[in-house]
Design a protein around this motif. Structure first.
Motif, mmCIF file in Angstrom:
data_model
loop_
_atom_site.group_PDB
_atom_site.id
_atom_site.type_symbol
_atom_site.label_atom_id
_atom_site.label_comp_id
_atom_site.label_asym_id
_atom_site.label_seq_id
_atom_site.Cartn_x
_atom_site.Cartn_y
_atom_site.Cartn_z
ATOM 1 N N PRO A 1 -4.532 -0.130 -22.001
ATOM 2 C CA PRO A 1 -3.741 -1.181 -22.674
ATOM 3 C C PRO A 1 -3.033 -2.122 -21.700
ATOM 4 O O PRO A 1 -2.145 -2.852 -22.104
ATOM 5 C CB PRO A 1 -2.722 -0.359 -23.461
ATOM 6 C CG PRO A 1 -2.454 0.814 -22.565
ATOM 7 C CD PRO A 1 -3.768 1.138 -21.893
ATOM 8 N N LEU A 2 -3.421 -2.075 -20.403
ATOM 9 C CA LEU A 2 -2.712 -2.875 -19.407
ATOM 10 C C LEU A 2 -3.090 -4.348 -19.465
ATOM 11 O O LEU A 2 -2.299 -5.213 -19.088
ATOM 12 C CB LEU A 2 -3.005 -2.330 -18.001
ATOM 13 C CG LEU A 2 -2.582 -0.875 -17.751
ATOM 14 C CD1 LEU A 2 -2.986 -0.443 -16.353
ATOM 15 C CD2 LEU A 2 -1.081 -0.712 -17.959
ATOM 16 N N GLY A 3 -4.309 -4.642 -19.907
ATOM 17 C CA GLY A 3 -4.747 -6.023 -19.948
ATOM 18 C C GLY A 3 -5.291 -6.485 -18.601
ATOM 19 O O GLY A 3 -5.465 -5.694 -17.667
ATOM 20 N N PRO A 4 -5.545 -7.795 -18.453
ATOM 21 C CA PRO A 4 -6.121 -8.309 -17.209
ATOM 22 C C PRO A 4 -5.171 -8.114 -16.017
ATOM 23 O O PRO A 4 -3.984 -8.421 -16.102
ATOM 24 C CB PRO A 4 -6.335 -9.795 -17.504
ATOM 25 C CG PRO A 4 -6.367 -9.892 -18.998
ATOM 26 C CD PRO A 4 -5.431 -8.832 -19.487
ATOM 27 N N LEU A 5 -5.742 -7.619 -14.917
ATOM 28 C CA LEU A 5 -4.983 -7.376 -13.686
ATOM 29 C C LEU A 5 -5.754 -7.945 -12.512
ATOM 30 O O LEU A 5 -6.990 -7.887 -12.475
ATOM 31 C CB LEU A 5 -4.760 -5.883 -13.457
ATOM 32 C CG LEU A 5 -3.721 -5.171 -14.322
ATOM 33 C CD1 LEU A 5 -3.865 -3.669 -14.181
ATOM 34 C CD2 LEU A 5 -2.321 -5.596 -13.917
ATOM 35 N N GLN A 6 -5.023 -8.480 -11.528
ATOM 36 C CA GLN A 6 -5.621 -8.900 -10.260
ATOM 37 C C GLN A 6 -4.758 -8.378 -9.121
ATOM 38 O O GLN A 6 -3.524 -8.379 -9.214
ATOM 39 C CB GLN A 6 -5.750 -10.422 -10.171
ATOM 40 C CG GLN A 6 -6.771 -10.997 -11.151
ATOM 41 C CD GLN A 6 -7.089 -12.448 -10.886
ATOM 42 O OE1 GLN A 6 -7.408 -12.835 -9.761
ATOM 43 N NE2 GLN A 6 -6.995 -13.278 -11.914
ATOM 44 N N VAL A 7 -5.412 -7.919 -8.077
ATOM 45 C CA VAL A 7 -4.731 -7.354 -6.917
ATOM 46 C C VAL A 7 -5.249 -8.060 -5.672
ATOM 47 O O VAL A 7 -6.456 -8.269 -5.531
ATOM 48 C CB VAL A 7 -4.982 -5.832 -6.798
ATOM 49 C CG1 VAL A 7 -4.225 -5.274 -5.596
ATOM 50 C CG2 VAL A 7 -4.583 -5.113 -8.071
ATOM 51 N N GLN A 8 -4.329 -8.444 -4.795
ATOM 52 C CA GLN A 8 -4.698 -8.992 -3.494
ATOM 53 C C GLN A 8 -3.987 -8.178 -2.421
ATOM 54 O O GLN A 8 -2.796 -7.892 -2.541
ATOM 55 C CB GLN A 8 -4.284 -10.460 -3.378
ATOM 56 C CG GLN A 8 -5.024 -11.388 -4.328
ATOM 57 C CD GLN A 8 -4.594 -12.833 -4.170
ATOM 58 O OE1 GLN A 8 -3.593 -13.126 -3.528
ATOM 59 N NE2 GLN A 8 -5.351 -13.740 -4.756
#
Length: 523
Positions: free
Chosen positions: A448-455
């Motif tokens: 249920p976290l939804g869209p995520l992006q990590v750099q």
């Protein structure tokens, strides 16, 4: 890199003749000692299948043909580079070594070329090749440095031959070069136009993105494929193999399993096949997709005019040569590339009217292949040299991962930044090894976290990271766990810099992360 390269002058050879080298008595050290490989007093024929430089030594893959006719391959190291296709006669004085006793006549087609027959390759011919080795040659004091390289030719009638060239600068091992024939013993690097090459890649990328669709559409269709008499057993096997090869979230938490999943993502299929690694087809995602397409094609109605079949087959044949050509130019381009967007947006195909289930499935498979190729082309688009001479290398790929009953695409981008090359004089004075800067980007949509992006970026053992969540609850949740994340990173031996979480998506604009470090560790 521009300028002239020359072929080292040696006594002229008549066309079709061969030469032998006085290397009798030299030893090849086996990487894995093998007792009794060759019986005492006997010799075996050997052929060099591959050559790779490792510092000051050379790793060889040899195909041995024993007196009994049995063939086997062994890996060995040598102090001298032996060109691909070299034929040797060897004995085994001990379990860890092979001794070269006689070098048999080398066929002209595989001999190391030290001059160019301009009747075969007229002046102006464009040559493309892959650099196998680079060695600094002994020079008198005050003389400019000369580097000798072995280059495997990839085009023209001499494809597969090995060319020996001298250059005033070291050629990067594994890079692909383009050069024009200037004479029998002179080549010049092509002054490639970065704009033209980047434009060609951008055009190809735009075409691919118009054909591509998300992998989840195909995988969901395969999982819900109803049992039917019209489905061949071969197609069922291909479907089962593709689905069985999808890793789950727990597997991707294991470093070895993660490395295997990255290697089988389809991003490296062509390069592995060009290197002769036929095992690359076994678990490769793109290889499994192409195999699936091949199994579906015979089941189509004879009257169908399904363009996706032609598109998929054509792309599968054209891409390797296009990638080879593009890589050859990117290795020399001096203009900054304009990177494509990351991550690729989600895109689903709708079933067309009067389209059968098999036709729709085949269209989904062709779109999935195009999506993987979009990542490959985006990698090329984001690789090259900056104005200050830094080399940027990008690997962009996508891995479908299982989470419970769902399949979530994990998009990954690795980027390595190598410092600018320094003159040989400064290299000798340099005490510390050059430090590479690594960047990693992840993008996924996990309920249920939804869209995520990590750099994240790593430089000199120091890790910094930025996270973006599109849902306020997720951003707040991540923010509350950053302290725990820092502790776990420190426990793993890393020096941790900034760790931040933001609401929204990473900023995009003309000044991309290829041109600026979003966390400046030297400030």
């Amino acid at each position: 890199m521009t300028g002239e390269i020359t072929l080292p002058p040696l006594p002229q050879l008549m066309p079709g003749t061969a030469r032998t080298l006085p290397i009798s008595g030299e030893l090849l050290k086996l990487l894995q000692p093998l007792e009794g490989l060759i019986a005492a007093g006997q010799s075996a024929k050997a052929e060099v299948l591959s050559l790779k430089q490792a510092d000051q030594t050379f790793q060889l893959l040899l195909k041995l043909t024993l007196d009994s006719g049995r063939q086997t391959t062994v890996q060995a190291t040598s102090n001298q580079p032996l060109p691909l296709g070299t034929s040797l006669a060897v004995t085994q004085p001990s379990a860890g070594n092979l001794a070269i006793t006689v070098q048999q006549a080398i066929a002209a087609s595989v001999a190391t070329l030290t001059r160019i027959d301009t009747t075969q390759l007229p002046v102006g011919t464009l040559l493309q090749g892959k650099v196998l080795t680079t060695q600094l040659q002994p020079q008198a004091a005050g003389q400019p440095a000369v580097y000798r390289s072995l280059v495997s030719l990839l085009n023209t009638a001499l494809s597969g031959s090995t060319l020996s060239i001298d250059s005033p600068q070291p050629l990067r091992i594994g890079s692909l070069l383009s050069a024009l024939v200037q004479g029998s013993q002179s080549l010049s690097f092509v002054p490639l136009s970065g704009r033209q090459e980047q434009l060609a890649i951008a055009q190809q990328l735009a075409t691919q993105q118009s054909r591509q669709a998300s992998l989840t559409g195909l995988i969901n269709a395969l999982q819900n494929l109803p049992p039917s008499d019209s489905t061949s057993s071969e197609l069922r096997v291909a479907v089962d193999k593709l689905l069985a090869g999808l890793p789950d979230l727990q597997q991707l938490s294991n470093p070895k399993a993660l490395a295997q999943a990255l290697g089988n993502s389809g991003a490296f299929l062509e390069s592995r096949l060009l290197a002769g690694d036929n095992s690359a087809l076994a678990g490769d995602l793109k290889g499994n997709l192409l195999r699936l397409i091949a199994q579906m094609t015979p089941g189509l109605p004879s009257s169908t005019s399904f363009n996706a079949i032609i598109a998929a087959n054509t792309l599968a044949q054209v891409l390797p040569s296009f990638v080879r050509s593009a890589l050859g130019t990117l290795g020399q381009v001096s203009a900054k590339p304009q990177p494509g967007g990351f991550p690729l947006p989600s895109r689903l195909l709708q079933s067309l009217e009067e389209e059968g289930d098999l036709e729709h499935l085949l269209r989904l498979a062709a779109a999935a292949v195009s999506r993987l190729q979009s990542h490959q082309l985006a990698s090329l688009e984001q690789s090259g040299l900056t104005d200050d001479g830094r080399l940027l290398t990008t690997w962009q790929l996508e891995i479908p991962m299982r989470t419970m009953q769902d399949v979530v695409p994990l998009q990954v981008k690795f980027q390595r930044e190598d410092p600018a090359e320094k003159p040989p004089e400064e290299k000798r004075q340099e005490r510390e090894p050059k430090q590479q800067l690594w960047r990693v980007e992840l993008a996924f949509d996990l309920e249920p976290l939804g869209p995520l992006q990590v750099q994240a970026q790593l430089l000199k053992g120091r890790l910094s990271s930025q996270l973006w969540a599109e849902r306020p609850f997720t951003a707040s949740l991540i923010e509350s766990h950053l302290g725990s994340l820092r502790e776990r990173l420190l426990a793993s031996g890393l020096d941790v810099g900034d760790l931040d979480c933001h609401l929204g998506t990473p900023p995009q604009g003309p000044k991309t992360r290829l041109e600026q470090r979003w966390v400046d560790e030297t400030a």
